[in-house]
Design a protein around this motif. Structure first.
Motif, PDB file in Angstrom:
ATOM      1  N   VAL A   1       6.873   5.155  -1.079  1.00  0.00           N
ATOM      2  CA  VAL A   1       6.191   3.706  -0.654  1.00  0.00           C
ATOM      3  C   VAL A   1       6.027   2.699  -1.774  1.00  0.00           C
ATOM      4  O   VAL A   1       6.216   1.450  -1.611  1.00  0.00           O
ATOM      5  CB  VAL A   1       4.744   4.113   0.169  1.00  0.00           C
ATOM      6  CG1 VAL A   1       4.006   2.975   0.431  1.00  0.00           C
ATOM      7  CG2 VAL A   1       5.187   4.956   1.322  1.00  0.00           C
TER       8      VAL A   1
ATOM      9  N   LYS B   1       9.022   1.096  -3.003  1.00  0.00           N
ATOM     10  CA  LYS B   1       9.659   0.066  -2.110  1.00  0.00           C
ATOM     11  C   LYS B   1       8.391  -1.142  -2.329  1.00  0.00           C
ATOM     12  O   LYS B   1       8.711  -2.309  -1.473  1.00  0.00           O
ATOM     13  CB  LYS B   1       9.643   0.540  -0.756  1.00  0.00           C
ATOM     14  CG  LYS B   1      10.600   1.642  -0.412  1.00  0.00           C
ATOM     15  CD  LYS B   1      12.025   0.907  -0.332  1.00  0.00           C
ATOM     16  CE  LYS B   1      13.041   2.113  -0.222  1.00  0.00           C
ATOM     17  NZ  LYS B   1      14.334   1.391   0.105  1.00  0.00           N
TER      18      LYS B   1
ATOM     19  N   GLY C   1       5.160  -1.194  -1.545  1.00  0.00           N
ATOM     20  CA  GLY C   1       4.212  -0.972  -0.862  1.00  0.00           C
ATOM     21  C   GLY C   1       2.654  -0.886  -1.782  1.00  0.00           C
ATOM     22  O   GLY C   1       2.965  -0.374  -2.804  1.00  0.00           O
TER      23      GLY C   1
ATOM     24  N   SER D   1      -3.510  -7.219   7.044  1.00  0.00           N
ATOM     25  CA  SER D   1      -2.442  -6.922   6.139  1.00  0.00           C
ATOM     26  C   SER D   1      -2.374  -5.762   5.672  1.00  0.00           C
ATOM     27  O   SER D   1      -3.302  -5.295   4.752  1.00  0.00           O
ATOM     28  CB  SER D   1      -2.253  -8.068   5.424  1.00  0.00           C
ATOM     29  OG  SER D   1      -1.043  -7.798   4.501  1.00  0.00           O
TER      30      SER D   1
ATOM     31  N   ASP E   1       0.522  -2.125   4.180  1.00  0.00           N
ATOM     32  CA  ASP E   1       1.954  -1.859   3.963  1.00  0.00           C
ATOM     33  C   ASP E   1       2.213  -0.462   4.774  1.00  0.00           C
ATOM     34  O   ASP E   1       3.538  -0.190   5.174  1.00  0.00           O
ATOM     35  CB  ASP E   1       2.050  -1.689   2.463  1.00  0.00           C
ATOM     36  CG  ASP E   1       2.102  -3.084   1.792  1.00  0.00           C
ATOM     37  OD1 ASP E   1       2.526  -3.904   2.166  1.00  0.00           O
ATOM     38  OD2 ASP E   1       1.221  -3.140   0.834  1.00  0.00           O
ATOM     39  N   CYS E   2       1.213   0.514   4.843  1.00  0.00           N
ATOM     40  CA  CYS E   2       1.650   1.828   5.502  1.00  0.00           C
ATOM     41  C   CYS E   2       0.371   2.037   6.086  1.00  0.00           C
ATOM     42  O   CYS E   2      -0.848   2.317   5.693  1.00  0.00           O
ATOM     43  CB  CYS E   2       1.954   2.659   4.171  1.00  0.00           C
ATOM     44  SG  CYS E   2       2.070   4.448   4.894  1.00  0.00           S
TER      45      CYS E   2
ATOM     46  N   ILE F   1       1.736  -3.295  16.031  1.00  0.00           N
ATOM     47  CA  ILE F   1       1.759  -2.508  14.642  1.00  0.00           C
ATOM     48  C   ILE F   1       3.057  -1.821  14.750  1.00  0.00           C
ATOM     49  O   ILE F   1       3.293  -0.981  15.843  1.00  0.00           O
ATOM     50  CB  ILE F   1       0.716  -1.145  14.318  1.00  0.00           C
ATOM     51  CG1 ILE F   1      -0.644  -2.296  14.197  1.00  0.00           C
ATOM     52  CG2 ILE F   1       1.138  -0.881  13.196  1.00  0.00           C
ATOM     53  CD1 ILE F   1      -0.775  -3.310  13.204  1.00  0.00           C
TER      54      ILE F   1
ATOM     55  N   GLU G   1       7.349   1.965  12.525  1.00  0.00           N
ATOM     56  CA  GLU G   1       8.041   2.496  11.385  1.00  0.00           C
ATOM     57  C   GLU G   1       7.172   2.176  10.193  1.00  0.00           C
ATOM     58  O   GLU G   1       7.398   2.612   9.068  1.00  0.00           O
ATOM     59  CB  GLU G   1       9.204   1.468  11.061  1.00  0.00           C
ATOM     60  CG  GLU G   1      10.252   1.783  11.925  1.00  0.00           C
ATOM     61  CD  GLU G   1      10.416   1.165  13.319  1.00  0.00           C
ATOM     62  OE1 GLU G   1       9.269   0.455  13.597  1.00  0.00           O
ATOM     63  OE2 GLU G   1      10.968   1.691  14.449  1.00  0.00           O
ATOM     64  N   LYS G   2       5.948   1.712  10.429  1.00  0.00           N
ATOM     65  CA  LYS G   2       4.818   1.479   9.247  1.00  0.00           C
ATOM     66  C   LYS G   2       3.896   2.638   9.139  1.00  0.00           C
ATOM     67  O   LYS G   2       3.013   2.662   8.263  1.00  0.00           O
ATOM     68  CB  LYS G   2       4.218   0.376   9.377  1.00  0.00           C
ATOM     69  CG  LYS G   2       5.218  -1.071   9.114  1.00  0.00           C
ATOM     70  CD  LYS G   2       4.347  -2.377   9.066  1.00  0.00           C
ATOM     71  CE  LYS G   2       3.384  -2.411   8.116  1.00  0.00           C
ATOM     72  NZ  LYS G   2       2.424  -3.770   7.994  1.00  0.00           N
TER      73      LYS G   2
ATOM     74  N   LEU H   1       8.280   8.850   7.811  1.00  0.00           N
ATOM     75  CA  LEU H   1       8.090   7.513   7.483  1.00  0.00           C
ATOM     76  C   LEU H   1       9.412   6.604   7.353  1.00  0.00           C
ATOM     77  O   LEU H   1       9.654   6.595   6.224  1.00  0.00           O
ATOM     78  CB  LEU H   1       7.119   7.263   6.508  1.00  0.00           C
ATOM     79  CG  LEU H   1       6.668   5.744   6.105  1.00  0.00           C
ATOM     80  CD1 LEU H   1       5.854   4.997   7.172  1.00  0.00           C
ATOM     81  CD2 LEU H   1       6.151   5.785   4.587  1.00  0.00           C
TER      82      LEU H   1
ATOM     83  N   ASP I   1      10.604   3.695   7.622  1.00  0.00           N
ATOM     84  CA  ASP I   1      10.573   2.466   7.115  1.00  0.00           C
ATOM     85  C   ASP I   1      10.700   2.468   5.367  1.00  0.00           C
ATOM     86  O   ASP I   1      11.525   1.766   4.794  1.00  0.00           O
ATOM     87  CB  ASP I   1       9.549   1.522   7.358  1.00  0.00           C
ATOM     88  CG  ASP I   1       9.877   0.256   6.861  1.00  0.00           C
ATOM     89  OD1 ASP I   1      11.027  -0.369   7.201  1.00  0.00           O
ATOM     90  OD2 ASP I   1       8.662  -0.588   6.540  1.00  0.00           O
ATOM     91  N   PHE I   2      10.333   3.677   4.951  1.00  0.00           N
ATOM     92  CA  PHE I   2      10.111   3.909   3.543  1.00  0.00           C
ATOM     93  C   PHE I   2      10.997   4.873   3.022  1.00  0.00           C
ATOM     94  O   PHE I   2      11.388   5.052   1.874  1.00  0.00           O
ATOM     95  CB  PHE I   2       8.866   4.081   2.919  1.00  0.00           C
ATOM     96  CG  PHE I   2       7.917   2.464   2.954  1.00  0.00           C
ATOM     97  CD1 PHE I   2       8.033   1.745   1.992  1.00  0.00           C
ATOM     98  CD2 PHE I   2       7.193   2.378   4.178  1.00  0.00           C
ATOM     99  CE1 PHE I   2       7.142   0.749   2.119  1.00  0.00           C
ATOM    100  CE2 PHE I   2       6.314   1.421   4.107  1.00  0.00           C
ATOM    101  CZ  PHE I   2       6.379   0.403   3.056  1.00  0.00           C
TER     102      PHE I   2
END
Length: 217
Positions: free
Chosen positions: A101, A104, A106, A160, A162-163, A185, A188-189, A204, A206-207
């Motif tokens: 994470v 990337k 995050g 806001s 990121d994970c 939401i 994938e987060k 996870l 997305d990451f």
């Protein structure tokens, strides 16, 4: 530790603290259905761990037998060993996954639920150089977790991050994901820690192209 063994331990623990609860009260304390509570008590009685005594009219007392005391001690030791293995496995899997994470880009993290993984996960978040901004839990909204606010799900709009990490091993993932979609939401987060028998893994998409997995034993 097998689910049945864990439930037997909880029954024996609760009845050590209160020898004459109603089964409805016991089911609420344990977080299981009334029928399942009745079944677990009957199993403990059949195994010789409990003895039922009708001390008063409409009032039942549950007494641990010497065999029940010995089994409670054995199960407590087994649970402590299991918890240590779980702690080490979760810490390692989170270190690997949260590192991805961070790589990337995050930064901001949310927790969903004040479950049994929350404090373990918090340590891993800090070690990865990430920032926990708050915890989302309707039942504990308005309280704090390690000095951070606990907010209800409805306040997710416009927040806001990121994970989001589900900080319990015993959530209904699909139900929670469906509710998160109501707040737009993306699935994938959300990082999910799943336990499957003797293995635990982090999911996870997305990451991480692949999910990490470790054995508990």
């Amino acid at each position: 530790m097998k689910t049945e063994s864990y439930r037997e331990l909880k029954v024996l623990e609760e009845l050590t603290n209160d020898s004459s609860p109603t089964q409805r009260h016991l089911s609420k304390k344990m977080g299981v259905a009334l029928g399942l509570t009745n079944l677990m008590i009957r199993r403990c009685v059949n195994k010789g761990y409990l003895k039922i005594v009708n001390a008063q009219k409409n009032r039942i007392h549950y007494l641990l037998t010497p065999k029940g005391v010995a089994e409670k001690t054995r199960l407590t030791h087994e649970y402590l060993e299991y918890s240590l293995h779980l702690y080490r496995s979760v810490r390692q899997i989170l270190k690997e996954t949260l590192g991805k994470v961070a790589q990337k880009g995050g930064k901001n993290i949310l927790f969903f639920g004040r479950g049994e993984l929350a404090e373990i996960t918090y340590l891993s978040v800090k070690e990865a150089g990430l920032q926990l901004i708050c915890l989302v839990d309707d039942a504990a909204a308005g309280e704090t977790f390690l000095g951070l606010p606990v907010i209800p799900m409805e306040k997710l709009n416009g927040l806001s991050f990121d994970c989001g990490i589900i900080s319990s091993l015993h959530k209904d993932w699909e139900t929670l994901h469906n509710r998160l979609r109501e707040f737009e939401i993306p699935k994938e987060k959300i990082l999910v820690i799943e336990q499957n028998g003797a293995h635990i893994r982090a999911v996870l998409p997305d990451f991480a192209e692949t999910t990490g997995q470790r054995a508990l034993s």
